[in-house]
Design an enzyme around this catalytic site. Structure first.
Site, PDB file in Angstrom:
ATOM      1  N   ASP A  52       0.854  -1.185   0.000  1.00  0.00           N
ATOM      2  CA  ASP A  52       0.000   0.000   0.000  1.00  0.00           C
ATOM      3  C   ASP A  52       0.891   1.237   0.000  1.00  0.00           C
ATOM      4  O   ASP A  52       1.966   1.233   0.606  1.00  0.00           O
ATOM      5  CB  ASP A  52      -0.871   0.037   1.259  1.00  0.00           C
ATOM      6  CG  ASP A  52      -1.990  -0.988   1.240  1.00  0.00           C
ATOM      7  OD1 ASP A  52      -1.946  -1.912   0.408  1.00  0.00           O
ATOM      8  OD2 ASP A  52      -2.906  -0.866   2.082  1.00  0.00           O
ATOM      9  N   HIS A  59       5.258  -7.100  -0.199  1.00  0.00           N
ATOM     10  CA  HIS A  59       5.045  -8.432  -0.764  1.00  0.00           C
ATOM     11  C   HIS A  59       5.777  -8.613  -2.095  1.00  0.00           C
ATOM     12  O   HIS A  59       6.206  -7.654  -2.725  1.00  0.00           O
ATOM     13  CB  HIS A  59       3.542  -8.662  -0.970  1.00  0.00           C
ATOM     14  CG  HIS A  59       2.744  -8.600   0.294  1.00  0.00           C
ATOM     15  ND1 HIS A  59       2.143  -9.710   0.860  1.00  0.00           N
ATOM     16  CD2 HIS A  59       2.443  -7.559   1.124  1.00  0.00           C
ATOM     17  CE1 HIS A  59       1.514  -9.352   1.971  1.00  0.00           C
ATOM     18  NE2 HIS A  59       1.681  -8.049   2.150  1.00  0.00           N
ATOM     19  N   SER A  82       7.973   5.027   5.418  1.00  0.00           N
ATOM     20  CA  SER A  82       9.075   4.262   4.829  1.00  0.00           C
ATOM     21  C   SER A  82       8.823   4.097   3.333  1.00  0.00           C
ATOM     22  O   SER A  82       7.792   4.496   2.823  1.00  0.00           O
ATOM     23  CB  SER A  82       9.213   2.905   5.520  1.00  0.00           C
ATOM     24  OG  SER A  82       7.962   2.398   5.920  1.00  0.00           O
TER      25      SER A  82
END
Length: 294
Positions: A113, A169, A256
């Site tokens: 995301d 991911h 981040s």
């Protein structure tokens, strides 16, 4: 004000920035900049705050944070009262239904995301950090030989803010090398900071690995820490085969960034993302969302 392109509405949303006053003070005021260089960017500051977020004392921050930023907890695997501390909440996992994945071999998905920027036909010595600021890929990973493989390729920058789901991911099936760690500072990765600190990604703590994907060739994964992100945790097993969408790792508290580099002519990023990047806007995406193809 930070405007983000919304692919669904085809309009721009204003980003809710956690700690906006603090970020503006730290990166735009003379006194704040001095404090930033002397203390905030150092490991000790992030470690101290990280220890607090790992403690039970931080649990009381969770509900207020959820309410302020309107976080949808129906997508989460835990209820609010099940979190042991703020970092437990921050690194929360989601239900499988929350982030559907297209498993078609030719489809490229977002690794997480965040707010996505895409740069094509990159110059290794002038990779774009944000409009007007560049850095060297060779310096970013401290490996000129590996960097040279991505000359003329594509760079994807996925910026995560504190309100986001903070696990990243794999975008395809394949095998990933062991992650290499590079020490550094802990500057914020908010656009305000990116516009005030040159070569920020090359100055911050970061990790990188090579993902040999089944359908998109060799991919360079780089995870960049930021203020209060004292830990980047890799949860995958090096050289062990993974499936598309499997978790690679996660960040503890703070904003981040995940950066992906693809070799030349291996992918085509969706035109709306490329166009918005050229206009100077990031595009909001979720993990598993289609962002390109072979």
């Amino acid at each position: 004000m930070i405007k983000i392109y919304n692919r669904k509405t085809k309009a721009y949303d204003v980003e809710q920035v956690a700690g906006l006053k603090y970020i503006n003070w730290s990166y735009a005021s003379p006194i704040g900049k001095s404090f930033l260089e002397l203390f905030i960017k150092k490991k000790m500051f992030s470690k101290l705050y990280g220890n607090f977020c790992d403690s039970s004392l931080s649990k009381k921050k969770i509900k207020a944070f959820i309410d302020e930023f309107n976080i949808d907890m129906s997508l989460c695997n835990k209820n609010i009262d099940e979190f042991e501390n703020f970092n437990d909440f921050f690194a929360r996992t989601l239900t499988p239904e929350a982030r559907p994945i297209d498993y078609s071999e030719n489809i490229l998905i977002s690794p997480g995301d965040g707010r996505l920027s895409a740069f094509e036909n990159i110059d290794l010595n002038k990779v774009v950090q944000i409009k007007g600021y560049t850095y060297s890929l060779k310096e970013l990973i401290d490996d000129p030989k590996v960097a040279e493989e991505f000359e003329g390729g594509t760079c994807l920058i996925l910026r995560l803010c504190p309100t986001d789901y903070h696990r990243f991911h794999f975008v395809d099936s394949g095998t990933c090398s062991e992650s290499k760690k590079i020490s550094g500072f802990y500057y914020s990765v908010n656009p305000i900071a990116l516009n005030n600190v040159s070569e920020l990604f090359c100055k911050n703590k970061r990790e990188w690995s090579i993902f040999n994907s089944d359908n998109f060739g060799k991919i360079l994964h780089v995870e960049v820490g930021a203020t209060c992100v004292g830990t980047i945790l890799q949860t995958y097993s090096p050289e062990k085969r993974v499936k598309k969408g499997e978790e690679k790792g996660y960040f503890k508290f703070g904003g981040s960034t995940t950066i992906l580099f693809f070799k030349k002519d291996t992918i085509k990023i969706d035109s709306d993302i490329v166009e918005q990047t050229k206009l100077g806007f990031e595009t909001k995406v979720n993990m598993g969302e289609t962002i390109g193809n072979k």
